[in-house]
Design a protein around this motif. Structure first.
Motif, PDB file in Angstrom:
ATOM      1  N   ARG A   1      62.427  45.881  33.726  1.00 49.87           N
ATOM      2  CA  ARG A   1      63.502  44.890  33.874  1.00 49.87           C
ATOM      3  C   ARG A   1      63.006  43.454  33.705  1.00 49.87           C
ATOM      4  NH1 ARG A   1      65.613  47.579  39.331  1.00 49.87           N
ATOM      5  NH2 ARG A   1      63.691  48.711  39.098  1.00 49.87           N
ATOM      6  N   GLY A   2      62.195  43.253  32.688  1.00 47.90           N
ATOM      7  CA  GLY A   2      61.720  41.906  32.385  1.00 47.90           C
ATOM      8  C   GLY A   2      60.561  41.440  33.245  1.00 47.90           C
ATOM      9  N   HIS A   3      60.044  42.292  34.091  1.00 48.43           N
ATOM     10  CA  HIS A   3      58.913  41.964  34.958  1.00 48.43           C
ATOM     11  C   HIS A   3      57.696  42.797  34.566  1.00 48.43           C
ATOM     12  CE1 HIS A   3      62.204  40.398  37.368  1.00 48.43           C
ATOM     13  NE2 HIS A   3      61.315  39.737  38.091  1.00 48.43           N
ATOM     14  N   THR A   4      56.539  42.203  34.679  1.00 52.35           N
ATOM     15  CA  THR A   4      55.301  42.945  34.517  1.00 52.35           C
ATOM     16  C   THR A   4      54.924  43.497  35.884  1.00 52.35           C
ATOM     17  OG1 THR A   4      54.582  41.495  32.725  1.00 52.35           O
ATOM     18  CG2 THR A   4      52.890  42.808  33.815  1.00 52.35           C
ATOM     19  N   VAL A   5      54.803  44.804  35.963  1.00 50.06           N
ATOM     20  CA  VAL A   5      54.451  45.463  37.218  1.00 50.06           C
ATOM     21  C   VAL A   5      52.967  45.809  37.154  1.00 50.06           C
ATOM     22  CG1 VAL A   5      54.877  47.429  38.744  1.00 50.06           C
ATOM     23  CG2 VAL A   5      56.774  46.403  37.463  1.00 50.06           C
ATOM     24  N   LEU A   6      52.209  45.249  38.094  1.00 54.37           N
ATOM     25  CA  LEU A   6      50.796  45.562  38.240  1.00 54.37           C
ATOM     26  C   LEU A   6      50.680  46.502  39.429  1.00 54.37           C
ATOM     27  CD1 LEU A   6      49.401  41.934  37.892  1.00 54.37           C
ATOM     28  CD2 LEU A   6      49.531  43.673  36.120  1.00 54.37           C
ATOM     29  N   GLU A   7      50.425  47.760  39.148  1.00 55.56           N
ATOM     30  CA  GLU A   7      50.361  48.777  40.186  1.00 55.56           C
ATOM     31  C   GLU A   7      48.900  49.045  40.515  1.00 55.56           C
ATOM     32  OE1 GLU A   7      51.280  53.263  39.644  1.00 55.56           O
ATOM     33  OE2 GLU A   7      53.196  52.251  40.039  1.00 55.56           O
ATOM     34  N   PHE A   8      48.489  48.637  41.717  1.00 52.50           N
ATOM     35  CA  PHE A   8      47.114  48.847  42.164  1.00 52.50           C
ATOM     36  C   PHE A   8      46.979  50.275  42.685  1.00 52.50           C
ATOM     37  CE2 PHE A   8      46.012  44.168  43.428  1.00 52.50           C
ATOM     38  CZ  PHE A   8      46.455  43.713  42.201  1.00 52.50           C
ATOM     39  N   HIS A   9      45.806  50.886  42.449  1.00 50.85           N
ATOM     40  CA  HIS A   9      45.556  52.274  42.850  1.00 50.85           C
ATOM     41  C   HIS A   9      44.249  52.415  43.602  1.00 50.85           C
ATOM     42  CE1 HIS A   9      48.641  54.634  40.632  1.00 50.85           C
ATOM     43  NE2 HIS A   9      48.745  53.494  39.984  1.00 50.85           N
ATOM     44  N   GLY A  10      44.228  53.349  44.542  1.00 53.48           N
ATOM     45  CA  GLY A  10      42.993  53.736  45.211  1.00 53.48           C
ATOM     46  C   GLY A  10      42.501  52.724  46.212  1.00 53.48           C
ATOM     47  N   GLU A  11      41.202  52.510  46.194  1.00 56.32           N
ATOM     48  CA  GLU A  11      40.556  51.598  47.125  1.00 56.32           C
ATOM     49  C   GLU A  11      40.386  50.235  46.469  1.00 56.32           C
ATOM     50  OE1 GLU A  11      36.976  53.308  48.673  1.00 56.32           O
ATOM     51  OE2 GLU A  11      38.031  55.068  49.424  1.00 56.32           O
ATOM     52  N   ILE A  12      41.047  49.236  47.028  1.00 54.21           N
ATOM     53  CA  ILE A  12      40.964  47.891  46.482  1.00 54.21           C
ATOM     54  C   ILE A  12      39.909  47.133  47.285  1.00 54.21           C
ATOM     55  CG2 ILE A  12      42.223  45.794  45.871  1.00 54.21           C
ATOM     56  CD1 ILE A  12      43.058  48.378  44.335  1.00 54.21           C
ATOM     57  N   ASP A  13      38.700  47.165  46.736  1.00 59.98           N
ATOM     58  CA  ASP A  13      37.545  46.503  47.340  1.00 59.98           C
ATOM     59  C   ASP A  13      36.934  45.579  46.286  1.00 59.98           C
ATOM     60  OD1 ASP A  13      36.333  48.259  45.556  1.00 59.98           O
ATOM     61  OD2 ASP A  13      35.509  49.557  47.116  1.00 59.98           O
ATOM     62  N   ILE A  14      35.724  45.114  46.501  1.00 57.71           N
ATOM     63  CA  ILE A  14      35.121  44.159  45.577  1.00 57.71           C
ATOM     64  C   ILE A  14      34.923  44.747  44.180  1.00 57.71           C
ATOM     65  CG2 ILE A  14      32.723  44.636  46.223  1.00 57.71           C
ATOM     66  CD1 ILE A  14      32.352  41.503  45.970  1.00 57.71           C
ATOM     67  N   VAL A  15      34.578  46.026  44.099  1.00 54.89           N
ATOM     68  CA  VAL A  15      34.401  46.673  42.795  1.00 54.89           C
ATOM     69  C   VAL A  15      35.737  46.732  42.050  1.00 54.89           C
ATOM     70  CG1 VAL A  15      33.766  48.833  41.640  1.00 54.89           C
ATOM     71  CG2 VAL A  15      32.383  47.976  43.544  1.00 54.89           C
ATOM     72  N   ALA A  16      36.775  47.145  42.749  1.00 55.87           N
ATOM     73  CA  ALA A  16      38.104  47.204  42.136  1.00 55.87           C
ATOM     74  C   ALA A  16      38.579  45.811  41.735  1.00 55.87           C
ATOM     75  CB  ALA A  16      39.099  47.840  43.104  1.00 55.87           C
ATOM     76  N   ALA A  17      38.325  44.824  42.579  1.00 56.06           N
ATOM     77  CA  ALA A  17      38.757  43.455  42.281  1.00 56.06           C
ATOM     78  C   ALA A  17      38.105  42.952  40.998  1.00 56.06           C
ATOM     79  CB  ALA A  17      38.442  42.532  43.451  1.00 56.06           C
ATOM     80  N   LEU A  18      36.836  43.251  40.815  1.00 54.31           N
ATOM     81  CA  LEU A  18      36.155  42.844  39.578  1.00 54.31           C
ATOM     82  C   LEU A  18      36.793  43.507  38.363  1.00 54.31           C
ATOM     83  CD1 LEU A  18      32.436  42.936  40.770  1.00 54.31           C
ATOM     84  CD2 LEU A  18      33.794  40.907  40.187  1.00 54.31           C
ATOM     85  N   GLU A  19      37.237  44.721  38.516  1.00 54.31           N
ATOM     86  CA  GLU A  19      37.890  45.458  37.436  1.00 54.31           C
ATOM     87  C   GLU A  19      39.292  44.912  37.154  1.00 54.31           C
ATOM     88  OE1 GLU A  19      39.716  49.705  37.780  1.00 54.31           O
ATOM     89  OE2 GLU A  19      37.551  49.932  37.438  1.00 54.31           O
ATOM     90  N   ILE A  20      40.015  44.553  38.197  1.00 53.07           N
ATOM     91  CA  ILE A  20      41.413  44.130  38.072  1.00 53.07           C
ATOM     92  C   ILE A  20      41.554  42.675  37.622  1.00 53.07           C
ATOM     93  CG2 ILE A  20      43.488  43.643  39.460  1.00 53.07           C
ATOM     94  CD1 ILE A  20      42.745  46.147  41.131  1.00 53.07           C
ATOM     95  N   THR A  21      40.656  41.796  38.036  1.00 50.96           N
ATOM     96  CA  THR A  21      40.804  40.354  37.812  1.00 50.96           C
ATOM     97  C   THR A  21      41.091  39.961  36.367  1.00 50.96           C
ATOM     98  OG1 THR A  21      39.535  39.786  39.782  1.00 50.96           O
ATOM     99  CG2 THR A  21      39.689  38.094  38.086  1.00 50.96           C
TER     100      THR A  21
END
Length: 126
Positions: free
Chosen positions: A18-38
């Motif tokens: 609906r005109g929005h970008t949905v960023l769906e986070f999965h699993g464990e959001i820690d420093i490793v995940a943050a580096l991947e997501i940023t």
């Protein structure tokens, strides 16, 4: 809803809804995940007037690295005149959002429909 094939990470799915970008986070959001997501977060929030939803429902663990991602997204979206909505239902994650006062700045919705039906969720101030 169409899934964007670009981010093939284990911690992030990106889709348009609906005109929005949905960023769906999965699993464990820690420093490793943050580096991947940023990099993906920055790409999606770098457009003029971005319309973003961050969906935390599939998150199993959420630490200060996840909070930094949310603050970063909020700041980038506000700087570009956009809107950011948050979806979260996990009690522990909601508790972290409340304790850090981020729930006041980004009021969490319980569903994507609720998030997209509410007024701008980025009006709080630090």
């Amino acid at each position: 809803m169409t899934y964007d094939p670009a981010p093939r990470t284990r911690h992030l799915r990106v889709r348009l809804d609906r005109g929005h970008t949905v960023l769906e986070f999965h699993g464990e959001i820690d420093i490793v995940a943050a580096l991947e997501i940023t990099p993906y977060l920055d790409a999606e929030t770098g457009h003029p007037e971005p319309q973003i939803v961050i969906d935390l429902r599939p998150v199993e663990f959420f630490d200060c690295s996840g909070l930094r991602l949310l603050y970063r997204a909020r700041s980038r979206v506000l700087d570009r005149g956009g809107r950011l909505h948050l979806v979260c239902t996990r009690p522990l994650t909601l508790r972290v959002l409340k304790v850090t006062d981020l729930a006041r700045l980004l009021p969490p919705s319980t569903s994507l429909d609720a998030a997209l039906g509410q007024p701008e969720a980025t009006s709080g101030t630090l």
